[in-house]
Design a protein around this motif. Structure first.
Motif, PDB file in Angstrom:
ATOM      1  N   ALA A 124       0.858  -1.200   0.000  1.00 46.20           N
ATOM      2  CA  ALA A 124       0.000   0.000   0.000  1.00 46.20           C
ATOM      3  C   ALA A 124       0.882   1.234   0.000  1.00 46.20           C
ATOM      4  N   THR A 125       0.900   1.965  -1.100  1.00 49.00           N
ATOM      5  CA  THR A 125       1.713   3.182  -1.172  1.00 49.00           C
ATOM      6  C   THR A 125       0.865   4.417  -1.426  1.00 49.00           C
ATOM      7  N   GLU A 126      -0.448   4.238  -1.600  1.00 47.91           N
ATOM      8  CA  GLU A 126      -1.332   5.379  -1.812  1.00 47.91           C
ATOM      9  C   GLU A 126      -1.660   6.055  -0.483  1.00 47.91           C
ATOM     10  N   SER A 127      -1.552   7.371  -0.464  1.00 46.13           N
ATOM     11  CA  SER A 127      -1.764   8.130   0.764  1.00 46.13           C
ATOM     12  C   SER A 127      -3.164   7.918   1.341  1.00 46.13           C
ATOM     13  N   ASN A 128      -4.192   7.844   0.470  1.00 47.63           N
ATOM     14  CA  ASN A 128      -5.564   7.681   0.948  1.00 47.63           C
ATOM     15  C   ASN A 128      -5.752   6.375   1.695  1.00 47.63           C
ATOM     16  N   ARG A 169     -11.006   6.546  -1.778  1.00 46.53           N
ATOM     17  CA  ARG A 169     -11.936   5.951  -0.833  1.00 46.53           C
ATOM     18  C   ARG A 169     -13.372   6.312  -1.205  1.00 46.53           C
ATOM     19  N   THR A 170     -14.310   5.504  -0.778  1.00 46.56           N
ATOM     20  CA  THR A 170     -15.713   5.741  -1.098  1.00 46.56           C
ATOM     21  C   THR A 170     -16.345   6.674  -0.063  1.00 46.56           C
ATOM     22  N   GLY A 171     -17.480   7.258  -0.459  1.00 48.98           N
ATOM     23  CA  GLY A 171     -18.233   8.105   0.467  1.00 48.98           C
ATOM     24  C   GLY A 171     -17.574   9.428   0.797  1.00 48.98           C
ATOM     25  N   VAL A 172     -16.789   9.981  -0.140  1.00 50.34           N
ATOM     26  CA  VAL A 172     -16.124  11.266   0.105  1.00 50.34           C
ATOM     27  C   VAL A 172     -17.149  12.394  -0.015  1.00 50.34           C
ATOM     28  N   LYS A 173     -17.162  13.309   0.962  1.00 49.55           N
ATOM     29  CA  LYS A 173     -18.096  14.429   0.927  1.00 49.55           C
ATOM     30  C   LYS A 173     -17.382  15.725   1.311  1.00 49.55           C
ATOM     31  N   PRO A 252      -9.790  10.876  -9.878  1.00 51.18           N
ATOM     32  CA  PRO A 252      -8.650  11.335  -9.064  1.00 51.18           C
ATOM     33  C   PRO A 252      -8.656  10.749  -7.657  1.00 51.18           C
ATOM     34  N   PRO A 253      -7.474  10.573  -7.062  1.00 48.98           N
ATOM     35  CA  PRO A 253      -7.403  10.296  -5.621  1.00 48.98           C
ATOM     36  C   PRO A 253      -7.955  11.483  -4.847  1.00 48.98           C
ATOM     37  N   ASP A 254      -8.290  11.265  -3.613  1.00 51.34           N
ATOM     38  CA  ASP A 254      -8.806  12.340  -2.772  1.00 51.34           C
ATOM     39  C   ASP A 254      -7.633  13.060  -2.103  1.00 51.34           C
TER      40      ASP A 254
END
Length: 426
Positions: A124-128, A169-173, A252-254
């Protein structure tokens, strides 16, 4: 793959080590220290050092060497890219990546390294994803962890880990939906004594800060995409569409991430012409002379803007390593301040912003050792500068569109050019 990781500070001390497959003795770093002693500059240490039983692969970031120990042959760039990801993650978590910050957050550092590598292989290297696995340290969380003995490791698997877009990630608001893109270019150049360009190339990146609700699908198009030949993308970019249409299409990543990095050389711009067609934004008029048998030398330096498309050149810093025979200097700057270190012989001139109507200059004399022979060669001049709202390669974003969501986001593009290794020979 990666057996061990050693972090070495500027004093040559190993202040942190992490082992995955088996414990490798610190003595393996002796080969690295030998190469470090032979290198003229800290950044000139070879990135790959073979030893009888291991390979040492290292990067230098923020005056810290990250040294990975490998037992079998692997693509070196693969390991180098992973080490840069480690540094970027530390910077994202702690704000800065310094020896003090790493020591202050040593528990989080070990937790991150444990998640980023699984049995020596990148996981896992993704910041999110990492931020859902391991919560970033805060003062309150640190106090609670100290009292209760708990850790920053999350209890649930990251939502993005099992999806087709693991970087988001899911559910970003968000209340305010916004997307910002920074086009940052770094020019490396060598200018000869007469002012002609020997080599010139541009290293560029597009950094993004995207804070959008839901699962938006973005497309980014350029005015002149043919400039981008030598390109490295974030995994979110759909490569087939880029090959076919020269349009960046991605979910895009968050948060903050690097969308792409690119390299523009003189060959990219005009394959049949010379390097001088990479625009050089500043020029230097110089007259540095040493007379045989004289105890005085002459130093004259004038800076001016050139091919900046009307943009101002700012944060200018000039440095030069003067010959050993120079005892002291008596110089008068028309702008800014200068310092000369009689021990290291380093001359630094903090110019600031260049005013085209009144060009900054530094003129005066140098005191030389009595009876010393004339230096074999004249010093080189290194220049640092920034140009806001300008991309020297001519790259321009045409438009940014969003699909998949109904709201209208706020969008912003910013350009900046800065000097990398910009050297003028005298």
């Amino acid at each position: 793959m990666i057996h061990s990781l050693f972090l070495v500070n500027s004093s040559g001390d190993i202040f942190l080590e992490k082992h995955w497959k088996s414990v490798v003795s610190r003595s393996v770093c002796d080969y690295f220290f030998e190469a470090q002693e032979r290198a003229s500059e800290p950044e000139n240490v070879p990135p790959v050092i073979p030893t009888p039983h291991h390979y040492l692969i290292s990067v230098l970031r923020h005056r810290i060497y990250f040294v990975a120990v490998i037992q079998s042959e692997v693509p070196p760039l693969f390991v180098i890219e992973f080490l840069h990801r480690v540094v970027d993650t530390f910077q994202d978590y702690f704000g800065v990546c310094t020896e003090a910050a790493i020591k202050d957050n040593v528990v989080v550092v070990y937790e991150l390294l444990e998640e980023m590598l699984d049995n020596g292989f990148p996981l896992a290297t993704e910041s999110n994803i990492l931020k859902e696995l391991i919560k970033p340290p805060t003062i309150l969380r640190t106090v609670v962890n100290t009292i209760t003995g708990s850790t920053n490791v999350g209890e649930q698997l990251p939502t993005g880990q099992l999806s087709v877009v693991p970087w988001r990630r899911t559910g970003v608001k968000y209340t305010n939906n916004e997307a910002y893109f920074d086009v940052v270019e770094e020019i490396d150049a060598i200018i000869d004594k007469s002012g002609s360009t020997i080599t010139a190339e541009i290293q560029g990146v597009i950094d993004a800060c995207v804070k959008l609700t839901g699962m938006p699908d973005l497309t980014l198009s350029f005015m002149n995409p043919r400039l981008l030949d030598d390109v490295s993308f974030h995994p979110c970019v759909r490569f087939k569409r880029w090959e076919a249409e020269r349009i960046l299409s991605f979910i895009p990543p968050d948060g903050n991430f690097r969308l792409l990095s690119y390299h523009v050389s003189s060959q990219n711009l005009h394959p049949l012409r010379s390097a001088s067609l990479v625009a050089i934004p500043v020029y230097v008029k110089h007259n540095i002379t040493f007379r045989e048998g004289s105890s005085q030398g002459r130093f004259e330096l004038t800076l001016g803007p050139k091919q900046t498309m009307g943009k101002g050149v700012e944060a200018v810093l000039v440095s030069s390593q003067l010959p050993r025979g120079v005892l002291n200097t008596n110089l008068n700057p028309t702008q800014g301040t200068y310092t000369f270190d009689p021990v290291t012989k380093l001359l630094s001139w903090d110019v600031g912003k260049i005013n085209p109507q009144k060009l900054p200059s530094l003129k005066g004399s140098m005191s030389l050792q009595a009876g010393a022979s004339k230096p074999d060669e004249n010093p080189t001049i290194n220049i640092q500068f920034k140009i806001q709202q300008s991309a020297l390669s001519g790259l321009k974003v045409n438009r940014l569109d969003m699909y998949g969501e109904k709201y209208k986001p706020f969008k912003g593009i910013k350009y900046m050019t800065k000097a990398g290794k910009f050297q003028v020979r005298t």
